[in-house]
Motif scaffolding. Sequence first.
Motif, PDB file in Angstrom:
ATOM      1  N   ALA A  48      10.889 -12.726  -2.043  1.00 22.73           N
ATOM      2  CA  ALA A  48      10.033 -11.614  -1.638  1.00 22.73           C
ATOM      3  C   ALA A  48       8.929 -12.144  -0.730  1.00 22.73           C
ATOM      4  CB  ALA A  48       9.424 -10.962  -2.871  1.00 22.73           C
ATOM      5  N   ALA A  49       8.705 -11.433   0.365  1.00 21.17           N
ATOM      6  CA  ALA A  49       7.607 -11.758   1.280  1.00 21.17           C
ATOM      7  C   ALA A  49       6.810 -10.480   1.465  1.00 21.17           C
ATOM      8  CB  ALA A  49       8.142 -12.288   2.615  1.00 21.17           C
ATOM      9  N   GLY A  50       6.003 -10.165   0.476  1.00 21.23           N
ATOM     10  CA  GLY A  50       5.285  -8.907   0.496  1.00 21.23           C
ATOM     11  C   GLY A  50       3.799  -9.088   0.594  1.00 21.23           C
ATOM     12  N   GLY A  51       3.182  -8.227   1.376  1.00 19.46           N
ATOM     13  CA  GLY A  51       1.734  -8.224   1.480  1.00 19.46           C
ATOM     14  C   GLY A  51       1.190  -9.414   2.241  1.00 19.46           C
ATOM     15  N   MET A  52      -0.084  -9.657   2.042  1.00 24.22           N
ATOM     16  CA  MET A  52      -0.794 -10.735   2.715  1.00 24.22           C
ATOM     17  C   MET A  52      -1.038 -11.885   1.735  1.00 24.22           C
ATOM     18  SD  MET A  52      -1.041  -9.469   5.696  1.00 24.22           S
ATOM     19  CE  MET A  52      -2.211 -10.510   6.552  1.00 24.22           C
ATOM     20  N   PRO A  53      -1.335 -13.077   2.256  1.00 23.80           N
ATOM     21  CA  PRO A  53      -1.574 -14.221   1.369  1.00 23.80           C
ATOM     22  C   PRO A  53      -2.679 -13.984   0.334  1.00 23.80           C
ATOM     23  CG  PRO A  53      -1.249 -15.004   3.593  1.00 23.80           C
ATOM     24  CD  PRO A  53      -1.328 -13.491   3.666  1.00 23.80           C
ATOM     25  N   ASP A  54      -3.653 -13.142   0.662  1.00 26.24           N
ATOM     26  CA  ASP A  54      -4.737 -12.872  -0.285  1.00 26.24           C
ATOM     27  C   ASP A  54      -4.388 -11.765  -1.282  1.00 26.24           C
ATOM     28  OD1 ASP A  54      -4.897 -10.501   1.181  1.00 26.24           O
ATOM     29  OD2 ASP A  54      -6.951 -10.846   1.884  1.00 26.24           O
ATOM     30  N   GLY A  56      -3.502  -8.674  -0.450  1.00 28.58           N
ATOM     31  CA  GLY A  56      -3.702  -7.346   0.126  1.00 28.58           C
ATOM     32  C   GLY A  56      -2.435  -6.801   0.760  1.00 28.58           C
ATOM     33  N   PHE A  57      -2.530  -5.552   1.196  1.00 36.03           N
ATOM     34  CA  PHE A  57      -1.408  -4.906   1.868  1.00 36.03           C
ATOM     35  C   PHE A  57      -1.325  -5.376   3.306  1.00 36.03           C
ATOM     36  CE2 PHE A  57      -2.122  -1.907  -1.598  1.00 36.03           C
ATOM     37  CZ  PHE A  57      -0.825  -1.687  -2.016  1.00 36.03           C
ATOM     38  N   GLY A  58      -0.097  -5.471   3.810  1.00 30.91           N
ATOM     39  CA  GLY A  58       0.126  -5.872   5.194  1.00 30.91           C
ATOM     40  C   GLY A  58       1.384  -6.704   5.289  1.00 30.91           C
ATOM     41  N   THR A  59       1.579  -7.271   6.459  1.00 30.44           N
ATOM     42  CA  THR A  59       2.755  -8.103   6.706  1.00 30.44           C
ATOM     43  C   THR A  59       2.284  -9.457   7.192  1.00 30.44           C
ATOM     44  OG1 THR A  59       3.974  -6.119   7.345  1.00 30.44           O
ATOM     45  CG2 THR A  59       4.948  -8.220   7.928  1.00 30.44           C
ATOM     46  N   SER A  60       2.720 -10.514   6.543  1.00 31.00           N
ATOM     47  CA  SER A  60       2.281 -11.866   6.842  1.00 31.00           C
ATOM     48  C   SER A  60       3.414 -12.707   7.415  1.00 31.00           C
ATOM     49  CB  SER A  60       1.753 -12.535   5.569  1.00 31.00           C
ATOM     50  OG  SER A  60       1.627 -13.928   5.749  1.00 31.00           O
ATOM     51  N   ALA A  61       3.257 -13.142   8.662  1.00 31.24           N
ATOM     52  CA  ALA A  61       4.251 -14.033   9.266  1.00 31.24           C
ATOM     53  C   ALA A  61       4.376 -15.313   8.447  1.00 31.24           C
ATOM     54  CB  ALA A  61       3.860 -14.346  10.707  1.00 31.24           C
ATOM     55  N   GLU A  62       3.278 -15.796   7.935  1.00 29.44           N
ATOM     56  CA  GLU A  62       3.277 -17.022   7.124  1.00 29.44           C
ATOM     57  C   GLU A  62       4.149 -16.867   5.880  1.00 29.44           C
ATOM     58  OE1 GLU A  62       0.095 -19.465   4.329  1.00 29.44           O
ATOM     59  OE2 GLU A  62      -0.686 -18.220   5.956  1.00 29.44           O
ATOM     60  N   LEU A  63       3.984 -15.759   5.157  1.00 30.94           N
ATOM     61  CA  LEU A  63       4.780 -15.539   3.949  1.00 30.94           C
ATOM     62  C   LEU A  63       6.254 -15.336   4.275  1.00 30.94           C
ATOM     63  CD1 LEU A  63       2.454 -13.232   1.804  1.00 30.94           C
ATOM     64  CD2 LEU A  63       2.834 -15.699   1.579  1.00 30.94           C
ATOM     65  N   ILE A  64       6.544 -14.663   5.383  1.00 32.60           N
ATOM     66  CA  ILE A  64       7.932 -14.440   5.789  1.00 32.60           C
ATOM     67  C   ILE A  64       8.613 -15.770   6.089  1.00 32.60           C
ATOM     68  CG2 ILE A  64       9.428 -13.432   7.568  1.00 32.60           C
ATOM     69  CD1 ILE A  64       7.213 -11.199   7.820  1.00 32.60           C
ATOM     70  N   CYS A  65       7.957 -16.613   6.868  1.00 30.95           N
ATOM     71  CA  CYS A  65       8.529 -17.921   7.220  1.00 30.95           C
ATOM     72  C   CYS A  65       8.724 -18.783   5.983  1.00 30.95           C
ATOM     73  CB  CYS A  65       7.643 -18.632   8.241  1.00 30.95           C
ATOM     74  SG  CYS A  65       7.647 -17.847   9.856  1.00 30.95           S
ATOM     75  N   GLU A  66       7.741 -18.782   5.107  1.00 30.79           N
ATOM     76  CA  GLU A  66       7.839 -19.563   3.865  1.00 30.79           C
ATOM     77  C   GLU A  66       9.028 -19.101   3.029  1.00 30.79           C
ATOM     78  OE1 GLU A  66       5.093 -19.449   0.004  1.00 30.79           O
ATOM     79  OE2 GLU A  66       4.058 -20.296   1.749  1.00 30.79           O
ATOM     80  N   LEU A  93       8.799 -13.090  15.203  1.00 33.27           N
ATOM     81  CA  LEU A  93       9.167 -14.411  14.693  1.00 33.27           C
ATOM     82  C   LEU A  93      10.532 -14.848  15.228  1.00 33.27           C
ATOM     83  CD1 LEU A  93       7.956 -14.074  11.003  1.00 33.27           C
ATOM     84  CD2 LEU A  93       7.046 -15.654  12.732  1.00 33.27           C
ATOM     85  N   LEU A  94      11.477 -13.929  15.279  1.00 23.86           N
ATOM     86  CA  LEU A  94      12.799 -14.258  15.809  1.00 23.86           C
ATOM     87  C   LEU A  94      12.726 -14.582  17.295  1.00 23.86           C
ATOM     88  CD1 LEU A  94      14.899 -11.593  13.906  1.00 23.86           C
ATOM     89  CD2 LEU A  94      15.068 -14.074  13.632  1.00 23.86           C
ATOM     90  N   ALA A  95      11.871 -13.873  18.028  1.00 22.47           N
ATOM     91  CA  ALA A  95      11.723 -14.120  19.467  1.00 22.47           C
ATOM     92  C   ALA A  95      11.099 -15.479  19.739  1.00 22.47           C
ATOM     93  CB  ALA A  95      10.889 -13.017  20.108  1.00 22.47           C
ATOM     94  N   GLU A  96      10.194 -15.928  18.867  1.00 21.62           N
ATOM     95  CA  GLU A  96       9.567 -17.238  19.026  1.00 21.62           C
ATOM     96  C   GLU A  96      10.600 -18.343  18.894  1.00 21.62           C
ATOM     97  OE1 GLU A  96       6.233 -17.583  16.362  1.00 21.62           O
ATOM     98  OE2 GLU A  96       5.352 -15.739  17.127  1.00 21.62           O
ATOM     99  N   GLY A  97      11.601 -18.127  18.062  1.00 24.12           N
ATOM    100  CA  GLY A  97      12.729 -19.023  17.971  1.00 24.12           C
ATOM    101  C   GLY A  97      12.580 -20.274  17.131  1.00 24.12           C
ATOM    102  N   ASP A  98      11.375 -20.681  16.761  1.00 25.76           N
ATOM    103  CA  ASP A  98      11.253 -21.923  16.005  1.00 25.76           C
ATOM    104  C   ASP A  98      10.542 -21.766  14.669  1.00 25.76           C
ATOM    105  OD1 ASP A  98       8.746 -21.444  17.066  1.00 25.76           O
ATOM    106  OD2 ASP A  98       8.425 -23.482  17.784  1.00 25.76           O
ATOM    107  N   GLU A  99      10.124 -20.571  14.338  1.00 23.16           N
ATOM    108  CA  GLU A  99       9.412 -20.347  13.078  1.00 23.16           C
ATOM    109  C   GLU A  99      10.362 -20.117  11.908  1.00 23.16           C
ATOM    110  OE1 GLU A  99       6.027 -20.398  12.555  1.00 23.16           O
ATOM    111  OE2 GLU A  99       5.876 -21.128  14.611  1.00 23.16           O
ATOM    112  N   LEU A 100      11.452 -19.419  12.170  1.00 20.04           N
ATOM    113  CA  LEU A 100      12.417 -19.090  11.124  1.00 20.04           C
ATOM    114  C   LEU A 100      13.598 -20.054  11.189  1.00 20.04           C
ATOM    115  CD1 LEU A 100      12.394 -15.202  11.475  1.00 20.04           C
ATOM    116  CD2 LEU A 100      11.394 -16.550   9.625  1.00 20.04           C
ATOM    117  N   PRO A 101      14.319 -20.205  10.082  1.00 22.73           N
ATOM    118  CA  PRO A 101      15.489 -21.088  10.106  1.00 22.73           C
ATOM    119  C   PRO A 101      16.540 -20.598  11.107  1.00 22.73           C
ATOM    120  CG  PRO A 101      14.960 -20.419   7.855  1.00 22.73           C
ATOM    121  CD  PRO A 101      14.103 -19.608   8.770  1.00 22.73           C
TER     122      PRO A 101
END
Length: 144
Positions: A48-54, A56-66, A93-101
């Motif tokens: 699950a990659a839900g919410g923000m690291p703190d 809160g509500f939102g979408t976190s690129a960091e949590l998604i990549c992790e 993230l997919l467009a960046e090409g190097d963040e996701l596996p």
Amino acid sequence: MSAGGGGTGGRGGLVGIVLVSHSGPVAAAVAELARRLAGGGEVAPVAAAGGMPDGGFGTSAELICEAAHKVDGGAGVALLVDLGSAVLTVKALLAEGDELPSGARLVDAPFVEGAVAAVVTASTGADLDAVAAAAGEAYGYRKE
């Protein structure tokens, strides 16, 4: 739900599933539901990659990549998302090409039903194409 593909997912291991929601509890609950409904043997890795690291509500690129790196076993990673900015974040993230596996893919599917279909199908050893197709087929599930 179509198992398709057969084998152990194109590049070894099982396809991993990441559930991206604006809410941590929602993402975690859907992940748990999908795991339980796919039970009875080896279950594909789900994160699950839900919410923000703190919290809160939102979408976190960091949590998604992790989460994507956590479930990546080399057979690909299916990312299912709930709403607007989650879609945009994953696409960026997919467009960046190097963040996701390598082999990560945004899957167009309903969040809950698609997650269950994806996890059940991935748990059979199906490849990423079959997992994405099964999740997408969930749009056709009738409830009447």
